[in-house]
Design a protein around this motif. Structure first.
Motif, PDB file in Angstrom:
ATOM      1  N   TRP A  83       1.001  -1.236   0.052  1.00  0.00           N
ATOM      2  CA  TRP A  83       0.111   0.092  -0.133  1.00  0.00           C
ATOM      3  C   TRP A  83       0.793   1.163   0.064  1.00  0.00           C
ATOM      4  O   TRP A  83       0.549   2.286  -0.612  1.00  0.00           O
ATOM      5  CB  TRP A  83      -0.885  -0.125   1.293  1.00  0.00           C
ATOM      6  N   GLY A  84       2.147   1.243   0.404  1.00  0.00           N
ATOM      7  CA  GLY A  84       2.842   2.464   0.498  1.00  0.00           C
ATOM      8  C   GLY A  84       3.731   2.733  -0.859  1.00  0.00           C
ATOM      9  O   GLY A  84       4.157   3.438  -0.949  1.00  0.00           O
ATOM     10  N   GLU A  85       3.530   1.655  -1.588  1.00  0.00           N
ATOM     11  CA  GLU A  85       4.208   2.012  -2.762  1.00  0.00           C
ATOM     12  C   GLU A  85       3.747   2.907  -3.570  1.00  0.00           C
ATOM     13  O   GLU A  85       4.377   3.776  -4.466  1.00  0.00           O
ATOM     14  CB  GLU A  85       4.393   0.533  -3.851  1.00  0.00           C
ATOM     15  N   SER A  86       2.560   3.207  -3.687  1.00  0.00           N
ATOM     16  CA  SER A  86       1.725   4.171  -4.616  1.00  0.00           C
ATOM     17  C   SER A  86       0.437   4.245  -4.018  1.00  0.00           C
ATOM     18  O   SER A  86      -0.274   3.362  -3.361  1.00  0.00           O
ATOM     19  CB  SER A  86       1.662   4.217  -5.917  1.00  0.00           C
ATOM     20  N   PHE A  87      -0.240   5.405  -4.165  1.00  0.00           N
ATOM     21  CA  PHE A  87      -1.856   5.858  -3.741  1.00  0.00           C
ATOM     22  C   PHE A  87      -2.567   5.057  -4.473  1.00  0.00           C
ATOM     23  O   PHE A  87      -3.660   4.197  -4.090  1.00  0.00           O
ATOM     24  CB  PHE A  87      -1.923   7.267  -3.872  1.00  0.00           C
ATOM     25  N   ASP A  88      -2.486   4.676  -5.998  1.00  0.00           N
ATOM     26  CA  ASP A  88      -2.924   3.908  -6.714  1.00  0.00           C
ATOM     27  C   ASP A  88      -2.959   2.516  -6.171  1.00  0.00           C
ATOM     28  O   ASP A  88      -4.205   1.808  -6.321  1.00  0.00           O
ATOM     29  CB  ASP A  88      -2.518   3.841  -8.075  1.00  0.00           C
ATOM     30  N   PRO A 197      -1.856   2.673  13.424  1.00  0.00           N
ATOM     31  CA  PRO A 197      -2.411   1.631  12.976  1.00  0.00           C
ATOM     32  C   PRO A 197      -1.798   1.013  11.668  1.00  0.00           C
ATOM     33  O   PRO A 197      -1.632  -0.118  11.427  1.00  0.00           O
ATOM     34  CB  PRO A 197      -4.067   2.114  12.773  1.00  0.00           C
ATOM     35  N   TYR A 198      -1.707   1.770  10.686  1.00  0.00           N
ATOM     36  CA  TYR A 198      -1.048   1.420   9.152  1.00  0.00           C
ATOM     37  C   TYR A 198       0.450   0.640   9.553  1.00  0.00           C
ATOM     38  O   TYR A 198       1.057  -0.452   9.056  1.00  0.00           O
ATOM     39  CB  TYR A 198      -0.678   2.461   8.629  1.00  0.00           C
ATOM     40  N   LEU A 199       1.258   1.217  10.628  1.00  0.00           N
ATOM     41  CA  LEU A 199       2.645   0.984  10.869  1.00  0.00           C
ATOM     42  C   LEU A 199       2.539  -0.357  11.609  1.00  0.00           C
ATOM     43  O   LEU A 199       3.369  -1.412  11.357  1.00  0.00           O
ATOM     44  CB  LEU A 199       3.503   1.785  11.598  1.00  0.00           C
ATOM     45  N   SER A 200       1.571  -0.445  12.524  1.00  0.00           N
ATOM     46  CA  SER A 200       1.435  -1.888  13.049  1.00  0.00           C
ATOM     47  C   SER A 200       0.859  -3.030  12.250  1.00  0.00           C
ATOM     48  O   SER A 200       1.477  -4.224  12.552  1.00  0.00           O
ATOM     49  CB  SER A 200      -0.118  -1.745  14.430  1.00  0.00           C
ATOM     50  N   LEU A 201       0.149  -2.712  11.216  1.00  0.00           N
ATOM     51  CA  LEU A 201       0.071  -3.763  10.038  1.00  0.00           C
ATOM     52  C   LEU A 201       1.043  -4.058   9.309  1.00  0.00           C
ATOM     53  O   LEU A 201       1.216  -5.214   8.963  1.00  0.00           O
ATOM     54  CB  LEU A 201      -1.088  -3.221   9.154  1.00  0.00           C
ATOM     55  N   ALA A 232       7.757   7.765   2.592  1.00  0.00           N
ATOM     56  CA  ALA A 232       8.584   6.887   3.262  1.00  0.00           C
ATOM     57  C   ALA A 232       7.502   6.116   4.418  1.00  0.00           C
ATOM     58  O   ALA A 232       6.949   6.912   5.076  1.00  0.00           O
ATOM     59  CB  ALA A 232       9.769   7.260   3.749  1.00  0.00           C
ATOM     60  N   VAL A 233       7.834   4.843   4.477  1.00  0.00           N
ATOM     61  CA  VAL A 233       6.682   4.354   5.440  1.00  0.00           C
ATOM     62  C   VAL A 233       7.686   4.155   6.906  1.00  0.00           C
ATOM     63  O   VAL A 233       6.808   4.223   7.902  1.00  0.00           O
ATOM     64  CB  VAL A 233       6.545   2.558   5.032  1.00  0.00           C
ATOM     65  N   TRP A 234       9.046   3.935   6.765  1.00  0.00           N
ATOM     66  CA  TRP A 234       9.519   3.922   8.134  1.00  0.00           C
ATOM     67  C   TRP A 234       9.828   5.212   8.824  1.00  0.00           C
ATOM     68  O   TRP A 234      10.250   6.165   7.861  1.00  0.00           O
ATOM     69  CB  TRP A 234      10.740   3.076   7.976  1.00  0.00           C
TER      70      TRP A 234
END
Length: 234
Positions: A83-88, A197-201, A232-234
């Motif tokens: 999901w973090g690769e792109s909004f699409d 919540p997203y980082l937990s997933l 960046a996710v992290w």
């Protein structure tokens, strides 16, 4: 005045295959028709708009059941990372769309994703006969002044869209949908990727209960011109 909870129930986007989105919205707005000539109509719309923004109106519906972005058991860390690769990529997957929708509800901005979903349904119309009632419903629900779920559009986009409602085409809402998409991509999406919540997933843990937050102000596309967000996710 009728109970607004009955007039405007929260929509289940994941059930759109069973019942077209515009039909749900059409049945909802019947209870509060927008007639400028009717005494008190504008005042009713204004009161309803204020009510829809109150925390006590949203909190029970949004977080009363699961209290999380999505069920951790149904989303693998690998899927969440994508999901973090792109909004699409996020919006193309049902679990991602559901998670992002629930996140927007915690920020009281779910009208943006609901408008985007309504436009996607609108473009799937199989005949010109379907376009007019769908276009009218979308316009009255999301675009016209004091609409119950009014989205933030610049003046030019709103004017062009308004002028095309009388003879709608499959492309009638393209400009408005693109504007709302960019606002979500550049404003809400980065915050979603940074949310607990997203980082937990991503880490394979059960998501914590999201915290309700208020938007400090409404944004327009001009706020983000020339800005490249950090995804960046992290």
């Amino acid at each position: 005045m009728e109970n607004p909870l009955l007039l405007f129930p929260q929509l289940n986007i994941s059930a759109s295959k069973d019942k077209p989105y515009y039909k749900v919205m059409k049945s909802a707005i019947k209870g509060e028709p927008h007639k400028a000539s009717k005494p008190g109509a504008k005042q009713k719309r204004n009161r309803l708009s204020l009510l829809l923004q109150k925390p006590e109106f949203h909190e029970g519906d949004h977080l009363g059941k699961a209290g999380s972005l999505t069920k951790a058991a149904s989303v693998s860390p690998e899927e969440a990372v994508k999901w973090g690769e792109s909004f699409d990529k996020l919006l193309s997957e049902k679990a991602g769309l559901d998670a992002f929708t629930k996140f927007l509800k915690t920020e009281f901005s779910e009208e943006n994703i609901e408008f985007w979903v309504a436009c996607e349904d609108y473009k799937k119309s199989k005949s010109t006969h379907e376009l007019l009632p769908k276009a009218k419903t979308i316009f009255e629900t999301f675009i016209q002044k004091d609409a119950p779920k009014e989205v933030n559009l610049d003046f030019h986009t709103k004017e062009v869209t308004s002028q095309n409602i009388g003879q709608p085409l499959p492309s009638t809402f393209d400009a408005a949908q693109s504007t709302v998409y960019r606002l979500m991509e550049q404003d809400s999406y980065p915050r979603f990727l940074r949310s607990d919540p997203y980082l937990s997933l991503v880490k394979g843990r059960n998501p914590a209960r999201p915290t309700l937050r208020r938007r400090s102000r409404s944004f327009t596309v001009n706020d983000f011109q020339g800005v490249r967000p950090d995804f960046a996710v992290w």
